[in-house]
Write a protein that holds these residues in place. Structure first.
Motif, short mmCIF file in Angstrom:
data_model
loop_
_atom_site.label_atom_id
_atom_site.label_comp_id
_atom_site.label_asym_id
_atom_site.label_seq_id
_atom_site.Cartn_x
_atom_site.Cartn_y
_atom_site.Cartn_z
N TYR A 375 38.82 45.81 62.16
CA TYR A 375 38.85 46.57 60.91
C TYR A 375 37.42 46.88 60.50
O TYR A 375 36.56 46.00 60.45
N TYR A 376 37.18 48.15 60.22
CA TYR A 376 35.86 48.62 59.82
C TYR A 376 35.90 49.02 58.35
O TYR A 376 36.76 49.81 57.94
N LEU A 377 34.98 48.48 57.58
CA LEU A 377 34.83 48.86 56.17
C LEU A 377 33.51 49.63 56.05
O LEU A 377 32.43 49.05 56.17
N MET A 378 33.61 50.92 55.86
CA MET A 378 32.42 51.73 55.63
C MET A 378 32.22 51.85 54.12
O MET A 378 33.19 51.93 53.35
N VAL A 391 25.14 55.32 54.29
CA VAL A 391 26.38 54.66 54.69
C VAL A 391 26.08 53.42 55.53
O VAL A 391 25.39 53.49 56.54
N ASP A 392 26.62 52.29 55.10
CA ASP A 392 26.63 51.04 55.86
C ASP A 392 28.06 50.78 56.34
O ASP A 392 29.00 51.46 55.94
N TYR A 393 28.21 49.73 57.15
CA TYR A 393 29.56 49.31 57.48
C TYR A 393 29.60 47.82 57.79
O TYR A 393 28.58 47.21 58.11
N ALA A 394 30.80 47.27 57.66
CA ALA A 394 31.05 45.86 57.94
C ALA A 394 32.36 45.78 58.73
O ALA A 394 33.16 46.71 58.72
N THR A 395 32.57 44.67 59.40
CA THR A 395 33.77 44.51 60.23
C THR A 395 34.48 43.20 59.92
O THR A 395 33.89 42.26 59.39
N ALA A 407 25.04 44.72 62.14
CA ALA A 407 23.60 44.71 62.40
C ALA A 407 23.04 46.12 62.47
O ALA A 407 21.86 46.34 62.21
N GLY A 408 23.87 47.09 62.81
CA GLY A 408 23.40 48.46 62.94
C GLY A 408 23.35 49.25 61.66
O GLY A 408 23.03 50.44 61.68
N SER A 409 23.64 48.64 60.52
CA SER A 409 23.62 49.37 59.25
C SER A 409 22.17 49.55 58.78
O SER A 409 21.32 48.71 59.04
N SER A 468 30.51 48.51 68.27
CA SER A 468 29.65 48.87 67.15
C SER A 468 29.55 50.39 67.04
O SER A 468 29.72 51.11 68.03
N ILE A 469 29.31 50.87 65.83
CA ILE A 469 29.20 52.31 65.61
C ILE A 469 27.77 52.74 65.95
O ILE A 469 26.80 52.16 65.47
N ASN A 470 27.66 53.74 66.81
CA ASN A 470 26.35 54.29 67.11
C ASN A 470 25.78 55.00 65.88
O ASN A 470 26.53 55.50 65.03
N ARG A 471 24.47 55.01 65.81
CA ARG A 471 23.80 55.71 64.72
C ARG A 471 24.30 57.15 64.64
O ARG A 471 24.38 57.85 65.65
#
Length: 484
Positions: A375-378, A391-395, A407-409, A468-471
């Protein structure tokens, strides 16, 4: 790897260049004598580079164009020369790094030309790599003559060079000490611009909720351009391809909502059992409306807010509804803190009390989706009036959290070189049947926008092998139409 130490430009090459210049002068002289104008394409020089355009970068010695080998989108893909064509892997945007230096960004991948391992050596490999604005990714265009440039690396002081003065297809590009060779000189040929699809919607809009409903893509935005975010109506747009949008006009007017007539913000929508459910912010409360069509009209389903002002200790705005694979629906909301609650089967009440799930740096604009069991929370960080809204995101392993910031936010933020500011309040959509994803978000209007003059954009979103979501690169061009 590149050319050879101590090499010089041959007399033959100099004579050839001289003859070419002579023919050009003769042509101009004849034209002047006849009283006619010579109109030939003019390559860009260092002073006229347009950072909103794309260019082919063509070698003086071979006539071939700088390209990414095999059209790869991977980090470390080799930069080579190919015969000029229409491939976007040989189209480059010059992104301003300041001080006369630019990053060369590939149109197809969003990655930039990079001297591998930050080498300063002659013959160092030149690749594409994720843009980190490193000095080894920055090049200064330096005029030579007749519209040709040298591209000088900021880190090494060396120039882009075709290995061994090769004219062959696929010859590799590296860096080498400047010896003014024709294989170190480049002509910038502007590519005819494809139709720009950002902004995706006309006029001022913000807070886009993008969904796939009833066989089409839909966007439900906040109508923008009002002082103090004073919109009172919700609109909807549909598209078969995420590019060509139909305006369905007003789908919910707060004049018809008994408990609030002001501040119509940030709607979200879900479908269940023949009914479309629109959750919306009004008077900093959250309501729910329903319709039998995604184009409305929607009518207030409760006659009162589902969530009242301050009921859970934060601004009660920015609802987002997520329906899991088992049909269970969840509502996320809040500014300052993030809350989640499971919705009842009626979709108009909570089955569980809202629980706080605020990830690090959360400001507002929750948007939840699921991919491969994660589950991704943007969400958005900072203030929508700031150019640093992003925009950040958490999982999480559960729709109820806990959510851990990735970590990629931040995963989407401004691009000052392109004039793109205030990139935030996003939502994502998956193409049915494919692992293909797109993100809708708003930015400051270009030119002259601010936190109440925003426009909706759509760009591509991709994932790394670890999930992980790419930039995400915000673009001025947007996306090509998405085919079924």
């Amino acid at each position: 790897m590149t050319g050879f130490p101590g090499r010089v430009v041959s007399r033959r090459r100099r004579d050839t260049a001289s003859r070419a210049t002579g023919w050009w002068r003769l042509l101009v002289a004849v034209a002047m004598a006849l009283g006619t104008a010579v109109v030939l394409p003019r390559p860009a020089d260092a002073a006229t580079i347009d950072t909103t355009a794309y260019y082919q970068v063509v070698s003086r010695s071979s006539g071939k164009a700088l390209a990414v080998q095999d059209g790869s989108t991977a980090d470390q893909a080799q930069i080579v020369q190919y015969t000029t064509g229409a491939a976007t892997s040989q189209q480059w945007q010059f992104v301003d790094s300041g001080g006369g230096y630019y990053r060369l960004r590939a149109r197809h991948s969003g990655k930039v030309v990079d001297v591998a391992a930050r080498s300063t050596a002659d013959g160092a490999k030149v690749v594409q790599y994720t843009d980190n604005n490193g000095a080894n990714q920055q090049f200064k265009p330096v005029d030579t003559d007749s519209g040709y440039l040298k591209l000088v690396n900021r880190n090494s002081g060396k120039v882009l060079d075709v290995y061994g003065r090769s004219t062959a297809e696929g010859a590799v590009i590296s860096q080498y000490t400047d010896n003014n060779g024709a294989n170190q000189q480049w002509r910038l040929v502007r590519v005819d611009a494809a139709p720009a699809h950002n902004p995706a919607l006309p006029g001022y809009n913000a807070d886009p909720q993008v969904r796939y409903l009833a066989g089409q893509y839909w966007i439900y935005p906040t109508s923008d351009g009002y002082a103090d975010w004073g919109s009172t109506k919700f609109t909807a747009y549909s598209s078969p391809d995420l590019v060509n949008w139909t305006d369905h006009g007003v789908v919910l007017d707060l004049a018809n909502v008994s408990w609030c007539h002001a501040r119509a913000w940030a709607p979200t929508i879900a479908y269940r059992d023949g009914t479309y459910w629109l959750y919306f912010s009004a008077c900093q409360q959250i309501g729910v409306a329903r319709s039998t069509s995604p184009s409305g009209p929607f009518t207030d389903a409760l006659g009162r807010p589902l969530v009242s002002t301050g009921q859970y200790g934060e601004q009660e705005i920015d609802p987002d509804v997520f329906v899991d694979d088992d049909g269970t629906a969840y509502l996320y909301f809040g500014s300052g803190n993030a809350e989640v609650a499971r919705l009842s089967a009626s979709m108009t009440a909570f089955a569980t009390a809202p629980a706080r799930i605020t990830p690090a740096s959360f400001r507002e604009a929750s948007n939840v989706f699921k991919r491969n069991g994660t589950y991704y929370l943007m969400y958005s960080e900072n203030d929508t009036r700031s150019e640093d809204y992003r925009v950040d995101y958490a999982t999480s392993a559960s729709p109820l959290g806990p959510f851990t910031k990735a970590a990629g936010s931040p995963v989407l933020s401004k691009d000052t070189g392109a004039g793109i500011l205030g990139t935030g309040h996003s939502s994502v959509v998956k193409v049915p049947g494919r692992d293909e994803w797109y993100i809708a978000y708003h930015r400051f209007r270009i030119p002259g926008g601010d936190g109440t003059h925003r426009e909706v954009c759509i760009d591509t979103m991709t994932f790394a092998s670890d999930g992980s979501i790419n930039r995400i690169r915000p673009t001025l061009t947007g996306i090509a139409p998405v085919t079924p």
